[in-house]
Design a protein around this motif. Sequence first.
Motif, mmCIF file in Angstrom:
data_model
loop_
_atom_site.group_PDB
_atom_site.id
_atom_site.type_symbol
_atom_site.label_atom_id
_atom_site.label_comp_id
_atom_site.label_asym_id
_atom_site.label_seq_id
_atom_site.Cartn_x
_atom_site.Cartn_y
_atom_site.Cartn_z
ATOM 1 N N THR A 164 0.986 -1.980 -17.107
ATOM 2 C CA THR A 164 0.191 -2.864 -17.954
ATOM 3 C C THR A 164 -0.961 -2.077 -18.568
ATOM 4 O O THR A 164 -1.360 -1.034 -18.054
ATOM 5 N N THR A 165 -1.509 -2.601 -19.663
ATOM 6 C CA THR A 165 -2.614 -1.908 -20.322
ATOM 7 C C THR A 165 -3.862 -1.885 -19.460
ATOM 8 O O THR A 165 -4.624 -0.921 -19.492
ATOM 9 N N GLU A 166 -4.094 -2.941 -18.674
ATOM 10 C CA GLU A 166 -5.279 -2.969 -17.810
ATOM 11 C C GLU A 166 -5.045 -2.251 -16.483
ATOM 12 O O GLU A 166 -5.978 -2.005 -15.729
ATOM 13 N N GLY A 167 -3.816 -1.915 -16.191
ATOM 14 C CA GLY A 167 -3.475 -1.223 -14.953
ATOM 15 C C GLY A 167 -3.036 -2.203 -13.882
ATOM 16 O O GLY A 167 -3.636 -3.259 -13.713
ATOM 17 N N HIS A 168 -1.965 -1.865 -13.197
ATOM 18 C CA HIS A 168 -1.435 -2.715 -12.133
ATOM 19 C C HIS A 168 -1.444 -1.917 -10.833
ATOM 20 O O HIS A 168 -0.910 -0.811 -10.770
ATOM 21 N N LEU A 169 -2.052 -2.494 -9.815
ATOM 22 C CA LEU A 169 -2.203 -1.835 -8.520
ATOM 23 C C LEU A 169 -1.156 -2.347 -7.548
ATOM 24 O O LEU A 169 -0.934 -3.551 -7.441
ATOM 25 N N THR A 170 -0.515 -1.429 -6.830
ATOM 26 C CA THR A 170 0.378 -1.791 -5.737
ATOM 27 C C THR A 170 -0.002 -0.984 -4.495
ATOM 28 O O THR A 170 -0.483 0.143 -4.594
ATOM 29 N N TYR A 171 0.211 -1.601 -3.341
ATOM 30 C CA TYR A 171 -0.036 -0.925 -2.065
ATOM 31 C C TYR A 171 0.603 -1.738 -0.950
ATOM 32 O O TYR A 171 0.978 -2.899 -1.134
ATOM 33 N N ASP A 172 0.716 -1.123 0.212
ATOM 34 C CA ASP A 172 1.172 -1.790 1.431
ATOM 35 C C ASP A 172 0.278 -1.278 2.555
ATOM 36 O O ASP A 172 0.681 -0.438 3.354
ATOM 37 N N ILE A 173 -0.950 -1.770 2.551
ATOM 38 C CA ILE A 173 -1.978 -1.267 3.468
ATOM 39 C C ILE A 173 -1.602 -1.474 4.938
ATOM 40 O O ILE A 173 -2.061 -0.741 5.811
ATOM 41 N N ALA A 174 -0.743 -2.445 5.219
ATOM 42 C CA ALA A 174 -0.310 -2.676 6.596
ATOM 43 C C ALA A 174 0.552 -1.526 7.102
ATOM 44 O O ALA A 174 0.548 -1.215 8.295
ATOM 45 N N ALA A 175 1.271 -0.865 6.200
ATOM 46 C CA ALA A 175 2.168 0.219 6.582
ATOM 47 C C ALA A 175 1.551 1.607 6.420
ATOM 48 O O ALA A 175 1.759 2.484 7.245
ATOM 49 N N ARG A 176 0.786 1.794 5.346
ATOM 50 C CA ARG A 176 0.209 3.122 5.066
ATOM 51 C C ARG A 176 -0.951 2.978 4.081
ATOM 52 O O ARG A 176 -1.027 1.992 3.359
ATOM 53 N N PRO A 177 -1.823 3.980 4.011
ATOM 54 C CA PRO A 177 -3.040 3.846 3.195
ATOM 55 C C PRO A 177 -2.878 4.181 1.709
ATOM 56 O O PRO A 177 -3.855 4.247 0.989
ATOM 57 N N PHE A 178 -1.668 4.374 1.236
ATOM 58 C CA PHE A 178 -1.450 4.834 -0.134
ATOM 59 C C PHE A 178 -1.443 3.686 -1.137
ATOM 60 O O PHE A 178 -1.075 2.569 -0.809
ATOM 61 N N PHE A 179 -1.839 4.012 -2.371
ATOM 62 C CA PHE A 179 -1.810 3.032 -3.459
ATOM 63 C C PHE A 179 -1.300 3.705 -4.727
ATOM 64 O O PHE A 179 -1.297 4.932 -4.848
ATOM 65 N N THR A 180 -0.868 2.871 -5.676
ATOM 66 C CA THR A 180 -0.410 3.338 -6.979
ATOM 67 C C THR A 180 -0.942 2.403 -8.051
ATOM 68 O O THR A 180 -0.834 1.189 -7.922
#
Length: 119
Positions: free
Chosen positions: A40-56
């Motif tokens: 998306t133009t504003e940016g879309h964040l995904t993560y699974d903090i319960a499994a690991r500390p990474f985000f995209t």
Amino acid sequence: MSTRTFRITLRGSFDGLTEGQRAELLAAAPAHDMLRAEFTTEGHLTYDIAARPFFTFRFLAQGEKEEDVLDATARAELAAEAWLAERGYGFKQLRSQAQDMSSAPLGKRQRREAARGAA
């Protein structure tokens, strides 16, 4: 001049989160599920903090020249850093990757459709 579409992906990891921040991210996790990922133009964040500390973060940008991807990537990096900083989320190892969709190879279906259009 034609408009080019750029897909910019920024990856990193949360760092030094407090218990409150972690709980906040866990509560918001359904809206940031990997299965809902989109550019998306504003940016879309995904993560699974319960499994690991990474985000995209995934950003969609446009430009007229191939070189515009550099500016688009810099804007995406600043936007992601600002989003994290506004919430007080620490992060590390932020790295970006950009793709100019006008130079992306066509998939099998796209090649077939292009061949039909040329006939």
